[in-house]
Motif scaffolding. Structure first.
Motif, PDB file in Angstrom:
ATOM      1  N   VAL A 134       5.251  -6.641  17.879  1.00 25.04           N
ATOM      2  CA  VAL A 134       4.635  -5.550  17.119  1.00 25.04           C
ATOM      3  C   VAL A 134       4.454  -6.027  15.687  1.00 25.04           C
ATOM      4  CG1 VAL A 134       4.915  -3.181  16.288  1.00 25.04           C
ATOM      5  CG2 VAL A 134       5.755  -3.810  18.574  1.00 25.04           C
ATOM      6  N   ASP A 135       3.202  -6.082  15.243  1.00 25.93           N
ATOM      7  CA  ASP A 135       2.903  -6.486  13.867  1.00 25.93           C
ATOM      8  C   ASP A 135       3.254  -5.313  12.949  1.00 25.93           C
ATOM      9  OD1 ASP A 135       1.630  -6.869  11.360  1.00 25.93           O
ATOM     10  OD2 ASP A 135       0.240  -8.284  12.263  1.00 25.93           O
ATOM     11  N   PHE A 136       4.270  -5.516  12.123  1.00 30.39           N
ATOM     12  CA  PHE A 136       4.766  -4.414  11.297  1.00 30.39           C
ATOM     13  C   PHE A 136       3.751  -3.976  10.249  1.00 30.39           C
ATOM     14  CE2 PHE A 136       8.150  -2.013   9.153  1.00 30.39           C
ATOM     15  CZ  PHE A 136       8.724  -1.450  10.276  1.00 30.39           C
ATOM     16  N   ASP A 137       2.944  -4.919   9.751  1.00 30.56           N
ATOM     17  CA  ASP A 137       1.906  -4.558   8.774  1.00 30.56           C
ATOM     18  C   ASP A 137       0.938  -3.550   9.389  1.00 30.56           C
ATOM     19  OD1 ASP A 137       2.947  -6.169   6.803  1.00 30.56           O
ATOM     20  OD2 ASP A 137       1.587  -7.843   7.175  1.00 30.56           O
ATOM     21  N   LEU A 145       1.571  -1.526  11.799  1.00 30.83           N
ATOM     22  CA  LEU A 145       2.314  -0.283  11.971  1.00 30.83           C
ATOM     23  C   LEU A 145       2.369   0.506  10.659  1.00 30.83           C
ATOM     24  CD1 LEU A 145       3.604   0.510  14.685  1.00 30.83           C
ATOM     25  CD2 LEU A 145       5.811  -0.115  13.725  1.00 30.83           C
ATOM     26  N   VAL A 146       2.612  -0.204   9.563  1.00 28.39           N
ATOM     27  CA  VAL A 146       2.662   0.441   8.237  1.00 28.39           C
ATOM     28  C   VAL A 146       1.284   1.008   7.881  1.00 28.39           C
ATOM     29  CG1 VAL A 146       2.982   0.031   5.758  1.00 28.39           C
ATOM     30  CG2 VAL A 146       4.645  -0.869   7.385  1.00 28.39           C
ATOM     31  N   HIS A 147       0.212   0.261   8.206  1.00 30.28           N
ATOM     32  CA  HIS A 147      -1.140   0.747   7.921  1.00 30.28           C
ATOM     33  C   HIS A 147      -1.399   2.056   8.673  1.00 30.28           C
ATOM     34  CE1 HIS A 147      -2.439  -3.674   7.044  1.00 30.28           C
ATOM     35  NE2 HIS A 147      -1.644  -3.190   6.129  1.00 30.28           N
ATOM     36  N   LYS A 148      -0.946   2.108   9.914  1.00 34.71           N
ATOM     37  CA  LYS A 148      -1.100   3.328  10.717  1.00 34.71           C
ATOM     38  C   LYS A 148      -0.296   4.477  10.094  1.00 34.71           C
ATOM     39  CE  LYS A 148      -0.904   4.933  15.509  1.00 34.71           C
ATOM     40  NZ  LYS A 148      -0.540   4.622  16.900  1.00 34.71           N
ATOM     41  N   ALA A 149       0.918   4.157   9.640  1.00 33.51           N
ATOM     42  CA  ALA A 149       1.777   5.176   9.015  1.00 33.51           C
ATOM     43  C   ALA A 149       1.160   5.694   7.717  1.00 33.51           C
ATOM     44  CB  ALA A 149       3.166   4.595   8.750  1.00 33.51           C
ATOM     45  N   ILE A 150       0.486   4.817   6.983  1.00 29.41           N
ATOM     46  CA  ILE A 150      -0.184   5.235   5.739  1.00 29.41           C
ATOM     47  C   ILE A 150      -1.282   6.254   6.060  1.00 29.41           C
ATOM     48  CG2 ILE A 150      -1.780   4.432   3.927  1.00 29.41           C
ATOM     49  CD1 ILE A 150       0.037   1.916   3.681  1.00 29.41           C
ATOM     50  N   GLU A 151      -2.045   5.985   7.120  1.00 31.55           N
ATOM     51  CA  GLU A 151      -3.096   6.936   7.522  1.00 31.55           C
ATOM     52  C   GLU A 151      -2.498   8.275   7.955  1.00 31.55           C
ATOM     53  OE1 GLU A 151      -6.406   7.155   7.084  1.00 31.55           O
ATOM     54  OE2 GLU A 151      -5.974   5.351   5.951  1.00 31.55           O
ATOM     55  N   LEU A 152      -1.374   8.206   8.682  1.00 29.65           N
ATOM     56  CA  LEU A 152      -0.703   9.436   9.117  1.00 29.65           C
ATOM     57  C   LEU A 152      -0.156  10.227   7.922  1.00 29.65           C
ATOM     58  CD1 LEU A 152       1.264   8.091  12.240  1.00 29.65           C
ATOM     59  CD2 LEU A 152      -0.676   9.676  12.272  1.00 29.65           C
ATOM     60  N   SER A 153       0.074   9.516   6.819  1.00 29.06           N
ATOM     61  CA  SER A 153       0.638  10.136   5.605  1.00 29.06           C
ATOM     62  C   SER A 153      -0.429  10.428   4.556  1.00 29.06           C
ATOM     63  CB  SER A 153       1.690   9.191   4.984  1.00 29.06           C
ATOM     64  OG  SER A 153       2.623   8.762   5.930  1.00 29.06           O
ATOM     65  N   ASP A 158     -15.163   5.073   1.854  1.00 27.87           N
ATOM     66  CA  ASP A 158     -16.308   5.904   2.244  1.00 27.87           C
ATOM     67  C   ASP A 158     -16.094   6.581   3.599  1.00 27.87           C
ATOM     68  OD1 ASP A 158     -17.583   5.227  -0.084  1.00 27.87           O
ATOM     69  OD2 ASP A 158     -18.791   3.622   0.811  1.00 27.87           O
ATOM     70  N   ASP A 159     -15.297   5.928   4.472  1.00 27.00           N
ATOM     71  CA  ASP A 159     -15.062   6.507   5.808  1.00 27.00           C
ATOM     72  C   ASP A 159     -13.918   7.524   5.826  1.00 27.00           C
ATOM     73  OD1 ASP A 159     -12.828   4.913   5.584  1.00 27.00           O
ATOM     74  OD2 ASP A 159     -13.254   3.658   7.326  1.00 27.00           O
ATOM     75  N   GLY A 160     -13.337   7.807   4.632  1.00 27.42           N
ATOM     76  CA  GLY A 160     -12.283   8.821   4.535  1.00 27.42           C
ATOM     77  C   GLY A 160     -10.872   8.302   4.740  1.00 27.42           C
ATOM     78  N   THR A 161     -10.729   6.992   5.016  1.00 24.57           N
ATOM     79  CA  THR A 161      -9.390   6.409   5.174  1.00 24.57           C
ATOM     80  C   THR A 161      -8.852   5.970   3.819  1.00 24.57           C
ATOM     81  OG1 THR A 161     -10.287   4.194   5.626  1.00 24.57           O
ATOM     82  CG2 THR A 161      -9.856   5.613   7.546  1.00 24.57           C
ATOM     83  N   ILE A 162      -7.531   5.791   3.758  1.00 23.60           N
ATOM     84  CA  ILE A 162      -6.889   5.356   2.516  1.00 23.60           C
ATOM     85  C   ILE A 162      -7.307   3.923   2.184  1.00 23.60           C
ATOM     86  CG2 ILE A 162      -4.643   4.710   1.477  1.00 23.60           C
ATOM     87  CD1 ILE A 162      -4.904   7.671   1.468  1.00 23.60           C
ATOM     88  N   ASN A 163      -7.674   3.708   0.938  1.00 24.47           N
ATOM     89  CA  ASN A 163      -7.972   2.356   0.457  1.00 24.47           C
ATOM     90  C   ASN A 163      -6.630   1.731   0.059  1.00 24.47           C
ATOM     91  OD1 ASN A 163      -8.609   0.105  -1.199  1.00 24.47           O
ATOM     92  ND2 ASN A 163     -10.654   0.951  -1.534  1.00 24.47           N
ATOM     93  N   ARG A 164      -6.047   0.958   0.995  1.00 27.67           N
ATOM     94  CA  ARG A 164      -4.696   0.419   0.783  1.00 27.67           C
ATOM     95  C   ARG A 164      -4.638  -0.534  -0.412  1.00 27.67           C
ATOM     96  NH1 ARG A 164      -5.423  -0.286   6.243  1.00 27.67           N
ATOM     97  NH2 ARG A 164      -5.428  -2.549   5.971  1.00 27.67           N
ATOM     98  N   ASN A 210       7.739  -7.887  14.162  1.00 27.06           N
ATOM     99  CA  ASN A 210       7.312  -8.974  13.283  1.00 27.06           C
ATOM    100  C   ASN A 210       7.139  -8.409  11.873  1.00 27.06           C
ATOM    101  OD1 ASN A 210       5.963 -10.990  11.916  1.00 27.06           O
ATOM    102  ND2 ASN A 210       4.329 -11.224  13.415  1.00 27.06           N
ATOM    103  N   ALA A 211       8.174  -8.567  11.047  1.00 23.08           N
ATOM    104  CA  ALA A 211       8.193  -7.909   9.734  1.00 23.08           C
ATOM    105  C   ALA A 211       8.904  -8.765   8.697  1.00 23.08           C
ATOM    106  CB  ALA A 211       8.919  -6.575   9.858  1.00 23.08           C
ATOM    107  N   THR A 212       8.398  -8.728   7.470  1.00 25.74           N
ATOM    108  CA  THR A 212       9.056  -9.486   6.400  1.00 25.74           C
ATOM    109  C   THR A 212      10.179  -8.689   5.761  1.00 25.74           C
ATOM    110  OG1 THR A 212       6.974 -10.635   5.955  1.00 25.74           O
ATOM    111  CG2 THR A 212       8.680 -10.786   4.263  1.00 25.74           C
ATOM    112  N   VAL A 213       9.958  -7.409   5.489  1.00 28.05           N
ATOM    113  CA  VAL A 213      10.956  -6.624   4.733  1.00 28.05           C
ATOM    114  C   VAL A 213      11.522  -5.452   5.542  1.00 28.05           C
ATOM    115  CG1 VAL A 213      10.152  -7.308   2.437  1.00 28.05           C
ATOM    116  CG2 VAL A 213       9.115  -5.330   3.555  1.00 28.05           C
TER     117      VAL A 213
END
Length: 197
Positions: A44-47, A49-57, A79-85, A129-132
């Motif tokens: 599981v690529d943690f990055d 997963l975090v990107h998905k969590a950002i959208e959920l938040s 422009d598509d309404g998603t968070i610009n990370r 698979n995560a660094t932090v």
């Protein structure tokens, strides 16, 4: 197939366990995951997963950082309404308090997503698979062990330069920021196995 773990450890990849697979930038974590997947593990690529969590938040992020973004002339939505990370990063990485505020919003969603993945993959080895990951004790405490991927610094720098096209100064600044990574994981008290790549 390249054998990167002892046979008894490879055999365990067919059992149910949660493993934190980590290492410094450029160590080759993705490559190691691709090898271990051939033995039956799920990575599981943690990055991602975090990107998905950002959208959920998204609503909480806009509520917490929208005004700061407006004052800074930064647009938090694409422009598509998603968070610009990338733009969110410009705000939170300048101030440790803001970064902590973002983590407080996003990490509970990450925990929820990890628990869902565990529930969907009973009987299997899952590699996070995560660094932090050490920053989320609720997930770390679910891990039976840590695979710490390592490679020499020159090899890591070449990989990162080829992959990301960052300047050498940028690369070594990132390397310096991760200098205590092993110590952070050692503090968890979870068994650490090294994988040389």
């Amino acid at each position: 197939m390249k054998k990167i773990l002892p046979q008894e450890e490879i055999d365990l990849l067919k059992t149910e366990q949660l493993i934190c697979l980590t290492g410094k930038m450029g160590a080759g974590k993705n490559h190691v995951c691709s090898i271990l997947e051939k033995y039956g593990a799920i990575s599981v690529d943690f990055d991602t997963l975090v990107h998905k969590a950002i959208e959920l938040s998204k609503n909480e992020i806009l509520q917490s950082f929208g005004e700061i973004a407006r004052q800074s002339g930064i647009e938090l939505l694409k422009d598509d309404g998603t968070i610009n990370r990338k733009n969110l990063g410009k705000i939170v990485f300048k101030d440790s308090k803001l970064l902590m505020a973002q983590e407080k919003i996003v990490y509970p969603k990450v925990v929820q997503l990890v628990k869902e993945i565990i529930g969907e993959n009973r009987g299997k080895t899952i590699l996070l698979n995560a660094t932090v990951l050490y920053k989320i004790p609720e997930i770390m405490n679910l891990c039976q062990k840590i695979y710490f991927v390592s490679a020499n610094m020159l090899k890591r720098a070449c990989r990162v330069y080829k992959r990301d096209h960052h300047s050498i100064n940028q690369i070594f600044r990132r390397f310096y920021s991760q200098k205590n990574l092993y110590k952070k994981y050692k503090k968890t008290g979870i068994k650490i196995m090294f994988i040389k790549n």
